[in-house]
Design a protein around this motif. Structure first.
Motif, PDB file in Angstrom:
ATOM      1  N   ARG A  17      38.683  64.029  41.595  1.00 23.69           N
ATOM      2  CA  ARG A  17      37.938  64.309  40.347  1.00 23.69           C
ATOM      3  C   ARG A  17      37.106  63.098  39.932  1.00 23.69           C
ATOM      4  O   ARG A  17      35.992  63.230  39.438  1.00 23.69           O
ATOM      5  CB  ARG A  17      38.906  64.707  39.229  1.00 23.69           C
TER       6      ARG A  17
ATOM      7  N   ARG B  14      37.992  63.408  32.217  1.00 24.90           N
ATOM      8  CA  ARG B  14      37.719  64.196  33.421  1.00 24.90           C
ATOM      9  C   ARG B  14      38.877  64.155  34.414  1.00 24.90           C
ATOM     10  O   ARG B  14      39.006  65.005  35.258  1.00 24.90           O
ATOM     11  CB  ARG B  14      36.475  63.670  34.150  1.00 24.90           C
TER      12      ARG B  14
ATOM     13  N   SER C 235      28.429  63.180  40.358  1.00 24.07           N
ATOM     14  CA  SER C 235      27.645  64.186  39.634  1.00 24.07           C
ATOM     15  C   SER C 235      26.403  63.563  39.008  1.00 24.07           C
ATOM     16  O   SER C 235      25.443  64.260  38.698  1.00 24.07           O
ATOM     17  CB  SER C 235      28.502  64.859  38.557  1.00 24.07           C
TER      18      SER C 235
ATOM     19  N   THR D 232      33.141  63.231  39.678  1.00 20.67           N
ATOM     20  CA  THR D 232      32.472  62.913  38.417  1.00 20.67           C
ATOM     21  C   THR D 232      31.390  61.860  38.632  1.00 20.67           C
ATOM     22  O   THR D 232      30.249  62.023  38.197  1.00 20.67           O
ATOM     23  CB  THR D 232      33.501  62.395  37.390  1.00 20.67           C
TER      24      THR D 232
END
Ligand code: CA
Length: 250
Positions: free
Chosen positions: A183, A204, A190, A187
Motif C-alpha cells: 500500500r 493509507r 500514485s 500510494t
C-alpha cells in the motif's frame, strides 16, 4: 430514470453487499448497463469469504447489514485486501460520521436521496483512480544522458504495481512485500514527485492509524527501500523530504 448507457473502457467485477433486494437489484441493473459485472450478497457474513475467493475490483458495502455490519466487514477486508470499498449509508449523518472513522473505506455514498446514477459515476471515478494510480508499466525516469549520448542512454528503471494481483515488480523482479509495504508503494507511485506527509501515509497504510505512530511509517519506508535495494542497489527512488514526508522520484 434511464440506466447509464456509456460503457467504461474497462468493465469491472463489483460485489454489492446490501440487504434490501430492491435497492440491490436497481444498483445491479445500473452497473450492468454501464458494462460492469455485478454480484449481490445480502448478508454481511458473506462479504469477506466472497472477496477472498473472487477478488472483485470494488465492493459496494451497506452499513447496516444482517449478520455483520459494514464497518466491521470493511475493517476485516483491510487486513488482507486493498480492494476499493464504497460504503452505502441510509442517512447523511451516518455518512458524515463514517467519514471520520478510519475503517479503510475509499468513499461513502448516502442512499437518500437514492441516485443509482451517482453510485455508478462514483464507482467509475474510484475505479479510474485505482487503476491510474498504478499504471501497468510505470517507467521511472532514465538517468540523465550526457551530451550526445541521448540515443544511447540505457533504458530507465521500471516499477510496476499491479493492484489486481497485489503484486509489485521492480526492474522486472517481483518484490516480496507485506500488504502494508504494498500500500505504501502504491500510494507513492500514485503521484510520483509528490511529497506525501507521514499523516497521509498513515491513513493509507492502516485501517486504524490511531494505533500506530509516525515512526511506523519510517519503519515501513525503510523496509521498502531495503527490498528495492536488494533488486537494484543504485536506483533508490524513494526520497525522504526532511520535516515533511516521502516521495517517489521520477
Ligand atoms: Ca441495510
Amino acid at each position: 430514470m434511464t440506466p447509464v448507457t456509456t460503457t467504461p473502457a474497462a468493465p469491472a467485477h463489483i460485489l454489492i453487499v446490501e440487504d434490501e433486494p430492491k435497492m440491490a437489484a436497481l444498483v445491479m441493473d445500473y452497473l450492468r448497463a454501464a458494462g460492469h459485472r455485478a454480484e449481490w450478497r445480502h448478508d454481511g457474513r458473506d462479504a469477506v469469504p466472497y472477496v477472498r475467493e473472487h477478488q472483485p475490483d470494488l465492493v459496494l458495502l451497506d452499513l447496516m447489514l444482517p449478520g455483520r455490519d459494514g464497518l466491521e466487514v470493511c475493517r476485516e477486508l483491510r487486513t488482507f485486501s486493498d480492494v476499493p470499498v464504497v460504503m452505502l449509508t441510509a442517512r447523511v449523518e451516518e455518512a458524515d460520521r463514517l467519514a471520520g472513522l478510519e475503517c479503510g473505506a475509499d468513499d461513502y455514498i448516502c442512499k437518500t436521496p437514492f441516485s443509482p446514477r451517482e453510485i455508478v459515476a462514483r464507482i467509475k471515478a474510484i475505479l479510474r483512480r485505482s487503476r491510474i494510480a498504478v499504471p501497468v508499466a510505470a517507467p521511472l525516469a532514465a538517468p540523465v544522458a550526457g551530451a550526445g549520448t541521448a540515443s544511447a542512454a540505457p533504458p530507465g528503471p521500471v516499477l510496476r504495481v499491479d493492484v489486481e494481483s497485489y503484486r509489485a515488480y521492480f526492474q522486472g523482479a517481483l518484490l516480496d512485500l507485506t500488504p502494508v509495504e504494498f500500500r505504501l508503494l502504491r500510494t507513492l507511485a500514485s503521484a510520483p514527485g509528490h511529497v506525501f506527509s507521514r499523516d497521509v501515509l498513515l491513513t493509507r497504510l492502516h485501517h486504524d492509524h490511531r494505533a500506530v505512530t509516525d515512526r511506523a511509517v519510517d519503519s515501513h519506508v525503510k523496509n521498502l527501500r531495503r527490498k528495492l535495494a536488494q533488486i537494484d542497489p543504485v536506483c533508490d527512488p524513494i526520497r525522504a523530504v526532511y520535516g515533511v514526508g516521502f516521495r517517489l522520484d521520477l
